[in-house]
Design a protein around this motif. Structure first.
Motif, PDB file in Angstrom:
ATOM      1  N   ALA A  96      -5.063 -15.151   3.596  1.00  0.00           N
ATOM      2  CA  ALA A  96      -5.097 -13.691   3.459  1.00  0.00           C
ATOM      3  C   ALA A  96      -4.229 -13.029   4.519  1.00  0.00           C
ATOM      4  CB  ALA A  96      -6.537 -13.188   3.559  1.00  0.00           C
ATOM      5  N   TRP A  97      -4.216 -13.571   5.758  1.00  0.00           N
ATOM      6  CA  TRP A  97      -3.363 -12.981   6.787  1.00  0.00           C
ATOM      7  C   TRP A  97      -1.883 -13.139   6.428  1.00  0.00           C
ATOM      8  CZ3 TRP A  97      -3.202  -9.362  10.040  1.00  0.00           C
ATOM      9  CH2 TRP A  97      -2.080  -9.246  10.881  1.00  0.00           C
ATOM     10  N   ILE A  98      -1.512 -14.299   5.939  1.00  0.00           N
ATOM     11  CA  ILE A  98      -0.118 -14.487   5.508  1.00  0.00           C
ATOM     12  C   ILE A  98       0.226 -13.477   4.420  1.00  0.00           C
ATOM     13  CG2 ILE A  98       1.483 -16.097   4.375  1.00  0.00           C
ATOM     14  CD1 ILE A  98      -0.012 -18.378   5.821  1.00  0.00           C
ATOM     15  N   PHE A  99      -0.699 -13.276   3.491  1.00  0.00           N
ATOM     16  CA  PHE A  99      -0.443 -12.324   2.408  1.00  0.00           C
ATOM     17  C   PHE A  99      -0.458 -10.880   2.899  1.00  0.00           C
ATOM     18  CE2 PHE A  99      -1.968 -15.373  -1.181  1.00  0.00           C
ATOM     19  CZ  PHE A  99      -0.792 -16.094  -1.046  1.00  0.00           C
ATOM     20  N   ASN A 100      -1.193 -10.598   3.973  1.00  0.00           N
ATOM     21  CA  ASN A 100      -1.105  -9.268   4.580  1.00  0.00           C
ATOM     22  C   ASN A 100       0.330  -8.964   5.022  1.00  0.00           C
ATOM     23  OD1 ASN A 100      -3.824  -8.650   4.329  1.00  0.00           O
ATOM     24  ND2 ASN A 100      -4.353  -9.276   6.411  1.00  0.00           N
ATOM     25  N   CYS A 101       1.038 -10.023   5.361  1.00  0.00           N
ATOM     26  CA  CYS A 101       2.415  -9.865   5.827  1.00  0.00           C
ATOM     27  C   CYS A 101       3.436  -9.949   4.687  1.00  0.00           C
ATOM     28  CB  CYS A 101       2.734 -10.921   6.892  1.00  0.00           C
ATOM     29  SG  CYS A 101       1.625 -10.848   8.322  1.00  0.00           S
ATOM     30  N   VAL A 102       2.976 -10.339   3.512  1.00  0.00           N
ATOM     31  CA  VAL A 102       3.848 -10.390   2.331  1.00  0.00           C
ATOM     32  C   VAL A 102       3.685  -9.127   1.490  1.00  0.00           C
ATOM     33  CG1 VAL A 102       4.289 -11.613   0.146  1.00  0.00           C
ATOM     34  CG2 VAL A 102       3.850 -12.921   2.238  1.00  0.00           C
ATOM     35  N   ALA A 103       2.444  -8.691   1.283  1.00  0.00           N
ATOM     36  CA  ALA A 103       2.173  -7.504   0.463  1.00  0.00           C
ATOM     37  C   ALA A 103       2.720  -6.258   1.147  1.00  0.00           C
ATOM     38  CB  ALA A 103       0.672  -7.363   0.233  1.00  0.00           C
ATOM     39  N   ARG A 104       3.065  -5.268   0.354  1.00  0.00           N
ATOM     40  CA  ARG A 104       3.612  -4.013   0.866  1.00  0.00           C
ATOM     41  C   ARG A 104       2.523  -2.929   0.883  1.00  0.00           C
ATOM     42  NH1 ARG A 104       7.705  -5.781   3.540  1.00  0.00           N
ATOM     43  NH2 ARG A 104       6.085  -7.374   3.629  1.00  0.00           N
ATOM     44  N   VAL A 105       2.601  -2.053   1.864  1.00  0.00           N
ATOM     45  CA  VAL A 105       1.624  -0.970   1.992  1.00  0.00           C
ATOM     46  C   VAL A 105       1.598  -0.116   0.726  1.00  0.00           C
ATOM     47  CG1 VAL A 105       1.083   1.161   3.234  1.00  0.00           C
ATOM     48  CG2 VAL A 105       1.702  -0.904   4.510  1.00  0.00           C
ATOM     49  N   GLY A 106       2.762   0.104   0.139  1.00  0.00           N
ATOM     50  CA  GLY A 106       2.823   0.895  -1.083  1.00  0.00           C
ATOM     51  C   GLY A 106       2.022   0.277  -2.217  1.00  0.00           C
ATOM     52  N   TRP A 107       2.017  -1.053  -2.281  1.00  0.00           N
ATOM     53  CA  TRP A 107       1.229  -1.731  -3.314  1.00  0.00           C
ATOM     54  C   TRP A 107      -0.272  -1.440  -3.116  1.00  0.00           C
ATOM     55  CZ3 TRP A 107       3.514  -7.408  -3.130  1.00  0.00           C
ATOM     56  CH2 TRP A 107       4.877  -7.365  -3.443  1.00  0.00           C
ATOM     57  N   LEU A 108      -0.715  -1.553  -1.858  1.00  0.00           N
ATOM     58  CA  LEU A 108      -2.140  -1.333  -1.574  1.00  0.00           C
ATOM     59  C   LEU A 108      -2.528   0.124  -1.793  1.00  0.00           C
ATOM     60  CD1 LEU A 108      -2.538  -3.519   1.636  1.00  0.00           C
ATOM     61  CD2 LEU A 108      -3.255  -4.082  -0.680  1.00  0.00           C
ATOM     62  N   LEU A 158      -5.623  -8.501  -9.881  1.00  0.00           N
ATOM     63  CA  LEU A 158      -4.961  -9.732 -10.314  1.00  0.00           C
ATOM     64  C   LEU A 158      -3.454  -9.507 -10.462  1.00  0.00           C
ATOM     65  CD1 LEU A 158      -5.200 -12.668 -11.122  1.00  0.00           C
ATOM     66  CD2 LEU A 158      -5.593 -11.934 -13.474  1.00  0.00           C
ATOM     67  N   GLU A 159      -3.081  -8.341 -10.946  1.00  0.00           N
ATOM     68  CA  GLU A 159      -1.650  -8.025 -11.035  1.00  0.00           C
ATOM     69  C   GLU A 159      -1.024  -8.023  -9.648  1.00  0.00           C
ATOM     70  OE1 GLU A 159      -1.812  -4.321 -13.083  1.00  0.00           O
ATOM     71  OE2 GLU A 159      -2.073  -5.237 -15.064  1.00  0.00           O
ATOM     72  N   LEU A 160      -1.763  -7.538  -8.653  1.00  0.00           N
ATOM     73  CA  LEU A 160      -1.260  -7.573  -7.275  1.00  0.00           C
ATOM     74  C   LEU A 160      -1.115  -9.014  -6.802  1.00  0.00           C
ATOM     75  CD1 LEU A 160      -0.540  -5.956  -4.662  1.00  0.00           C
ATOM     76  CD2 LEU A 160      -2.908  -6.327  -3.974  1.00  0.00           C
ATOM     77  N   ALA A 161      -2.083  -9.867  -7.142  1.00  0.00           N
ATOM     78  CA  ALA A 161      -1.989 -11.285  -6.758  1.00  0.00           C
ATOM     79  C   ALA A 161      -0.722 -11.908  -7.331  1.00  0.00           C
ATOM     80  CB  ALA A 161      -3.227 -12.047  -7.231  1.00  0.00           C
ATOM     81  N   ARG A 162      -0.386 -11.555  -8.552  1.00  0.00           N
ATOM     82  CA  ARG A 162       0.851 -12.051  -9.169  1.00  0.00           C
ATOM     83  C   ARG A 162       2.079 -11.523  -8.419  1.00  0.00           C
ATOM     84  NH1 ARG A 162       0.891 -13.838 -14.492  1.00  0.00           N
ATOM     85  NH2 ARG A 162       2.785 -12.638 -14.906  1.00  0.00           N
ATOM     86  N   ASP A 163       2.034 -10.252  -8.030  1.00  0.00           N
ATOM     87  CA  ASP A 163       3.152  -9.677  -7.274  1.00  0.00           C
ATOM     88  C   ASP A 163       3.330 -10.375  -5.927  1.00  0.00           C
ATOM     89  OD1 ASP A 163       3.668  -7.839  -9.281  1.00  0.00           O
ATOM     90  OD2 ASP A 163       2.527  -6.213  -8.341  1.00  0.00           O
ATOM     91  N   ILE A 164       2.204 -10.658  -5.261  1.00  0.00           N
ATOM     92  CA  ILE A 164       2.264 -11.338  -3.966  1.00  0.00           C
ATOM     93  C   ILE A 164       2.821 -12.749  -4.141  1.00  0.00           C
ATOM     94  CG2 ILE A 164       0.828 -12.333  -2.132  1.00  0.00           C
ATOM     95  CD1 ILE A 164      -0.973  -9.846  -2.383  1.00  0.00           C
ATOM     96  N   ALA A 165       2.339 -13.466  -5.153  1.00  0.00           N
ATOM     97  CA  ALA A 165       2.840 -14.819  -5.405  1.00  0.00           C
ATOM     98  C   ALA A 165       4.341 -14.800  -5.674  1.00  0.00           C
ATOM     99  CB  ALA A 165       2.097 -15.440  -6.596  1.00  0.00           C
ATOM    100  N   GLN A 166       4.779 -13.836  -6.489  1.00  0.00           N
ATOM    101  CA  GLN A 166       6.199 -13.749  -6.832  1.00  0.00           C
ATOM    102  C   GLN A 166       7.039 -13.427  -5.600  1.00  0.00           C
ATOM    103  OE1 GLN A 166       7.672 -14.193 -10.236  1.00  0.00           O
ATOM    104  NE2 GLN A 166       9.153 -14.648  -8.632  1.00  0.00           N
ATOM    105  N   LYS A 167       6.559 -12.497  -4.776  1.00  0.00           N
ATOM    106  CA  LYS A 167       7.326 -12.129  -3.581  1.00  0.00           C
ATOM    107  C   LYS A 167       7.381 -13.288  -2.591  1.00  0.00           C
ATOM    108  CE  LYS A 167       8.235  -8.394  -0.351  1.00  0.00           C
ATOM    109  NZ  LYS A 167       8.692  -9.274   0.735  1.00  0.00           N
ATOM    110  N   PHE A 168       6.266 -13.992  -2.422  1.00  0.00           N
ATOM    111  CA  PHE A 168       6.268 -15.160  -1.544  1.00  0.00           C
ATOM    112  C   PHE A 168       7.273 -16.191  -2.054  1.00  0.00           C
ATOM    113  CE2 PHE A 168       5.003 -19.311  -0.088  1.00  0.00           C
ATOM    114  CZ  PHE A 168       4.563 -19.116   1.223  1.00  0.00           C
ATOM    115  N   ASN A 169       7.229 -16.460  -3.352  1.00  0.00           N
ATOM    116  CA  ASN A 169       8.160 -17.437  -3.931  1.00  0.00           C
ATOM    117  C   ASN A 169       9.616 -17.013  -3.734  1.00  0.00           C
ATOM    118  OD1 ASN A 169       6.003 -19.002  -4.819  1.00  0.00           O
ATOM    119  ND2 ASN A 169       6.005 -18.160  -6.881  1.00  0.00           N
TER     120      ASN A 169
END
Length: 347
Positions: A96-108, A158-169
């Motif tokens: 979750a911490w790694i994803f905190n650094c991948v996800a964007r504030v605008g998404w949240l 779940l859509e956000l989880a997909r966005d995070i996975a895609q951005k990480f990839n």
């Protein structure tokens, strides 16, 4: 050699916040039971999510065991699939911490559930409540889950989880390719939204979701209610003056009628059309009598088994402990590879 994935894996979780009810059962647990036949399943009691708002420690322990008891009593097999509580697998918090650094504030900022739960006093909401969706993404992706059974209210997460996975990839594409993964490291999980009653409404207000937090116990049917209590609540459920229609179109604009028909359909494992073929033009009193009998037949044995399990917390804790060990076996290599991809040095 390219690494590919062919097996389907389901992950889902339920918060241990007490008073499990018919909405939880029809909206989630029955789906969990059905999915066992076709998927490898991990069912998690998400106690880390629960503490985004304050929880009494003793109640949190009790509620965690109660959700576990509900899983088992409803037919989830802890020997074939994995039942565990989230806090026993530290990878959830680490990822979750790694994803905190991948996800964007605008998404949240677009997450409607935070706006609803925080209300007008957003400045006083916990930071955990704000980044809750990133932890949910970590829950799913820590196991490379391919499918997630979700209600409509969780679909955005779940859509956000997909966005995070895609951005990480995308962010780590070169490192991922060097590691030999074809098409990215994290899969993009797919939603599973099925059944005639994915959203169960209050017995007193057909426009309001059935909730454990509602002050009136008459708004919901608890999984531990006895047959008499179930019958009383259904008899007193809000309806309208008209009889039941013979076609589903006749349920439009009648939220309470639609809710009760949907509940019957889900409990009978059929659809609204079939229910209305049997009860079309019938009075609500007749329909409610049949619904109460059906609900008691389905729910009372579950409540009885839950009470038996709750009387022996050691048995429940053994299930959670075994589940956590098996969850670690899946999660630890994925987390280790994630750290390698990010560039962390591991001993």
């Amino acid at each position: 050699m390219q690494k590919t994935r062919t097996k389907t894996r389901v992950f889902s979780g339920v918060q241990p916040t007490g008073n499990l009810h018919l909405g939880n059962y029809l909206g989630a647990v029955t789906r969990f039971v059905a999915l066992q036949a076709e998927h490898d399943c991990l069912y998690c009691v998400v106690d880390l999510h629960a503490i985004t708002v304050f929880q009494d420690p003793d109640e949190l322990k009790y509620n965690t065991r109660e959700v576990t008891a509900a899983f088992i009593a409803s037919g989830i097999d802890p020997t074939r699939h994995i039942i565990f509580n989230q806090s026993q697998v530290s990878g959830h918090a680490e990822l979750a911490w790694i994803f905190n650094c991948v996800a964007r504030v605008g998404w949240l900022n677009r997450m409607t559930q935070f706006k609803e739960k925080a209300g007008k006093d957003r400045e006083n909401a916990s930071a955990g409540l704000y980044v809750y969706p990133n932890l949910m993404a970590a829950d799913i992706l820590l196991y490379h889950a391919t499918h997630v059974p979700v209600g409509e209210d969780q679909k955005q997460h779940l859509e956000l989880a997909r966005d995070i996975a895609q951005k990480f990839n995308n962010d780590f594409a070169r490192t991922i390719a060097r590691a030999g993964y074809d098409g990215g490291f994290f899969p993009l999980p797919e939603p599973l939204i099925t059944g005639p009653a994915t959203r169960v409404m209050s017995l007193r207000d057909g426009l309001k979701k059935m909730s454990k937090s509602d002050e009136s116990d008459m708004t919901r049917i608890n999984l531990t209610d006895d047959a008499d209590t179930i019958a009383k609540k259904i008899r007193k459920a809000k309806t309208d003056p008209e009889p039941l229609p013979s076609e589903t179109k006749g349920l439009e604009g009648r939220p309470e009628a639609d809710n009760l028909v949907g509940i019957y359909a889900a409990l009978a494992e059929t659809d609204r059309e079939a229910v209305l073929r049997d009860f079309g033009n019938a009075s609500f009193s007749k329909f409610k009598e049949s619904l109460a009998e059906l609900a008691a037949t389905r729910l009372v044995p579950i409540g009885t088994e839950m009470k038996r399990l709750m009387a022996d917390p050691v048995e429940i804790d053994c299930v959670l402990d075994d589940g956590a060990k098996r969850a670690h076996a899946i999660a630890d290599p994925i987390l280790a590879m994630t750290k390698d991809i990010v560039g962390f040095i591991r001993s």
